[in-house]
Design a protein around this motif. Sequence first.
Motif, PDB file in Angstrom:
ATOM      1  N   GLU A   6      -0.163   3.477   1.959  1.00 45.73           N
ATOM      2  CA  GLU A   6      -1.193   3.938   2.899  1.00 45.73           C
ATOM      3  C   GLU A   6      -0.772   3.673   4.340  1.00 45.73           C
ATOM      4  OE1 GLU A   6      -4.780   1.974   1.690  1.00 45.73           O
ATOM      5  OE2 GLU A   6      -5.014   3.189  -0.131  1.00 45.73           O
ATOM      6  N   GLY A   7      -0.143   2.521   4.581  1.00 51.61           N
ATOM      7  CA  GLY A   7       0.347   2.208   5.923  1.00 51.61           C
ATOM      8  C   GLY A   7       1.449   3.160   6.354  1.00 51.61           C
ATOM      9  N   TYR A   8       2.321   3.499   5.415  1.00 54.57           N
ATOM     10  CA  TYR A   8       3.407   4.462   5.656  1.00 54.57           C
ATOM     11  C   TYR A   8       2.826   5.823   6.050  1.00 54.57           C
ATOM     12  CZ  TYR A   8       6.927   7.917   4.040  1.00 54.57           C
ATOM     13  OH  TYR A   8       7.791   8.996   3.926  1.00 54.57           O
ATOM     14  N   LEU A   9       1.864   6.308   5.262  1.00 56.92           N
ATOM     15  CA  LEU A   9       1.266   7.619   5.529  1.00 56.92           C
ATOM     16  C   LEU A   9       0.527   7.640   6.866  1.00 56.92           C
ATOM     17  CD1 LEU A   9      -0.199   8.480   1.999  1.00 56.92           C
ATOM     18  CD2 LEU A   9       1.864   9.437   3.062  1.00 56.92           C
ATOM     19  N   ARG A  10      -0.193   6.561   7.150  1.00 56.45           N
ATOM     20  CA  ARG A  10      -0.969   6.503   8.403  1.00 56.45           C
ATOM     21  C   ARG A  10      -0.045   6.555   9.623  1.00 56.45           C
ATOM     22  NH1 ARG A  10      -3.435   2.351  11.636  1.00 56.45           N
ATOM     23  NH2 ARG A  10      -2.803   0.699  10.204  1.00 56.45           N
ATOM     24  N   ALA A  11       1.068   5.842   9.548  1.00 56.97           N
ATOM     25  CA  ALA A  11       2.000   5.831  10.678  1.00 56.97           C
ATOM     26  C   ALA A  11       2.579   7.229  10.920  1.00 56.97           C
ATOM     27  CB  ALA A  11       3.126   4.832  10.421  1.00 56.97           C
ATOM     28  N   LEU A  12       2.951   7.924   9.839  1.00 56.63           N
ATOM     29  CA  LEU A  12       3.496   9.279   9.992  1.00 56.63           C
ATOM     30  C   LEU A  12       2.463  10.219  10.592  1.00 56.63           C
ATOM     31  CD1 LEU A  12       5.543   9.831   6.688  1.00 56.63           C
ATOM     32  CD2 LEU A  12       6.364   9.015   8.903  1.00 56.63           C
ATOM     33  N   LYS A  13       1.232  10.147  10.086  1.00 56.38           N
ATOM     34  CA  LYS A  13       0.175  11.029  10.565  1.00 56.38           C
ATOM     35  C   LYS A  13      -0.151  10.773  12.026  1.00 56.38           C
ATOM     36  CE  LYS A  13      -2.011  11.630   6.032  1.00 56.38           C
ATOM     37  NZ  LYS A  13      -3.144  11.229   5.153  1.00 56.38           N
ATOM     38  N   GLU A  14      -0.267   9.499  12.402  1.00 56.08           N
ATOM     39  CA  GLU A  14      -0.634   9.177  13.783  1.00 56.08           C
ATOM     40  C   GLU A  14       0.463   9.552  14.776  1.00 56.08           C
ATOM     41  OE1 GLU A  14      -2.184   5.264  14.352  1.00 56.08           O
ATOM     42  OE2 GLU A  14      -3.769   5.519  12.844  1.00 56.08           O
ATOM     43  N   HIS A  15       1.699   9.647  14.290  1.00 55.00           N
ATOM     44  CA  HIS A  15       2.806  10.029  15.173  1.00 55.00           C
ATOM     45  C   HIS A  15       3.225  11.487  14.945  1.00 55.00           C
ATOM     46  CE1 HIS A  15       3.699   6.104  17.044  1.00 55.00           C
ATOM     47  NE2 HIS A  15       3.191   5.614  15.938  1.00 55.00           N
ATOM     48  N   ASN A  16       2.340  12.239  14.241  1.00 59.96           N
ATOM     49  CA  ASN A  16       2.550  13.684  14.036  1.00 59.96           C
ATOM     50  C   ASN A  16       3.883  14.013  13.381  1.00 59.96           C
ATOM     51  OD1 ASN A  16       0.035  14.462  15.292  1.00 59.96           O
ATOM     52  ND2 ASN A  16       0.985  13.943  17.267  1.00 59.96           N
ATOM     53  N   LEU A  17       4.281  13.192  12.408  1.00 56.84           N
ATOM     54  CA  LEU A  17       5.494  13.459  11.648  1.00 56.84           C
ATOM     55  C   LEU A  17       5.117  14.033  10.285  1.00 56.84           C
ATOM     56  CD1 LEU A  17       7.636  10.281  12.430  1.00 56.84           C
ATOM     57  CD2 LEU A  17       7.876  12.575  13.394  1.00 56.84           C
ATOM     58  N   PRO A  18       5.900  14.983   9.781  1.00 54.12           N
ATOM     59  CA  PRO A  18       5.566  15.622   8.499  1.00 54.12           C
ATOM     60  C   PRO A  18       5.703  14.647   7.322  1.00 54.12           C
ATOM     61  CG  PRO A  18       7.746  16.301   9.232  1.00 54.12           C
ATOM     62  CD  PRO A  18       7.148  15.530  10.372  1.00 54.12           C
ATOM     63  N   ILE A  19       4.882  14.879   6.291  1.00 57.15           N
ATOM     64  CA  ILE A  19       4.969  14.096   5.064  1.00 57.15           C
ATOM     65  C   ILE A  19       5.678  14.956   4.026  1.00 57.15           C
ATOM     66  CG2 ILE A  19       3.636  13.017   3.209  1.00 57.15           C
ATOM     67  CD1 ILE A  19       1.434  12.516   5.376  1.00 57.15           C
ATOM     68  N   ASP A  20       6.873  14.518   3.626  1.00 58.90           N
ATOM     69  CA  ASP A  20       7.713  15.300   2.718  1.00 58.90           C
ATOM     70  C   ASP A  20       7.797  14.584   1.372  1.00 58.90           C
ATOM     71  OD1 ASP A  20       9.641  16.702   1.362  1.00 58.90           O
ATOM     72  OD2 ASP A  20      11.077  16.763   3.012  1.00 58.90           O
ATOM     73  N   GLU A  21       7.258  15.206   0.319  1.00 56.95           N
ATOM     74  CA  GLU A  21       7.249  14.599  -1.018  1.00 56.95           C
ATOM     75  C   GLU A  21       8.657  14.322  -1.535  1.00 56.95           C
ATOM     76  OE1 GLU A  21       4.698  13.548  -2.717  1.00 56.95           O
ATOM     77  OE2 GLU A  21       3.167  14.262  -1.317  1.00 56.95           O
TER      78      GLU A  21
END
Length: 341
Positions: free
Chosen positions: A202-217
């Motif tokens: 959850e911390g990993y996902l939040r950091a990516l989202k807040e810095h507008n980085l894509p989430i790649d499965e």
Amino acid sequence: MNKKQNTTLKELAKELDLSISTVSRALNDHQDISEPTKERVKNLAKKLHYSPNLFAKGFRSHRTHILGVIVPNISHYFTTTILKGILEKGESLGYRVIISESKNDDQKQSEMLQTMLQFGVDGILMALARKTRSIDDILRVGSRMPLVLFDKVSNKIPCTQVVINEEEAAYNAIEHLINTGKTRIAIIKETEQSFNSRKRFEGYLRALKEHNLPIDEKIILSTEDISLEKGKMLANILLSLKKRPDAIFAITDSAAIGVIKALHKFKISIPNDIAVVGFSNSIHSTIINPSLTTVDQPGEKIGRTAVKYLIDEIENPKDDLLTRTIEIKTNLIVRDSSFKA
């Protein structure tokens, strides 16, 4: 040859021509017993190697001053630091500690809980086994005596739980990588959604989202055994991708060290081409080259805190079950695997 029996209070009393109650009170420094009598009793007890029967004493007082501890793996470095804190704090407050290992097995964990009840412990400290499927036995024990969970916990169990700030710690690790210019950050986590793995993800996902980085499965990899060998294997998968990550966050130091070994094999520059961050600040994190950037988990503090809350519940019992989470702060230790000046 007759088997030697332990010296009893009755034998001490007979030898000293005192009553059993006087001998007992002298050994416990009761204020009604004179100092000369206390000295006589203690000297003879020492000479005859007298040891009090804790279980008989506990039966009379309803207290044994013994704490039970159940952990998944005694040899795990982080666990040993927690146990050190538990032992030091427990003994300083007048409690003995019995430690057992569930070996991450649900059935073994239930057996250990029953053993602790048979030993008559005053309370139990516990880190859940990874494969805990049923919590019925845990709930049953928690309804009978004080129970504190630490490290491996569950929000389905109503009790005091001592954890680190898992989500924030992972968020800070990912934000550090982003601040060093990394934009494609992979994660190696557990397959089974343990409390720890879920919060770190959850911390990993939040950091990516807040810095507008894509989430790649494609660069979110999971394994049941989050070990050094699995770290190497999953790093090989990441390196086989057409678009490789420029950083890898592993939720254990063991897996992160496995990643570093795989990167060395392919002569990949760390951290210039791919940075690596781990979690726990194990003793191996400074031995590996380059030294590993990692989240420092204060194991001894976790152990001391867990004991403090457990003993408070033992000595100040409440009618209702306490449900609370005590969160211990962590620090990110930045080393060469993610940053070079």
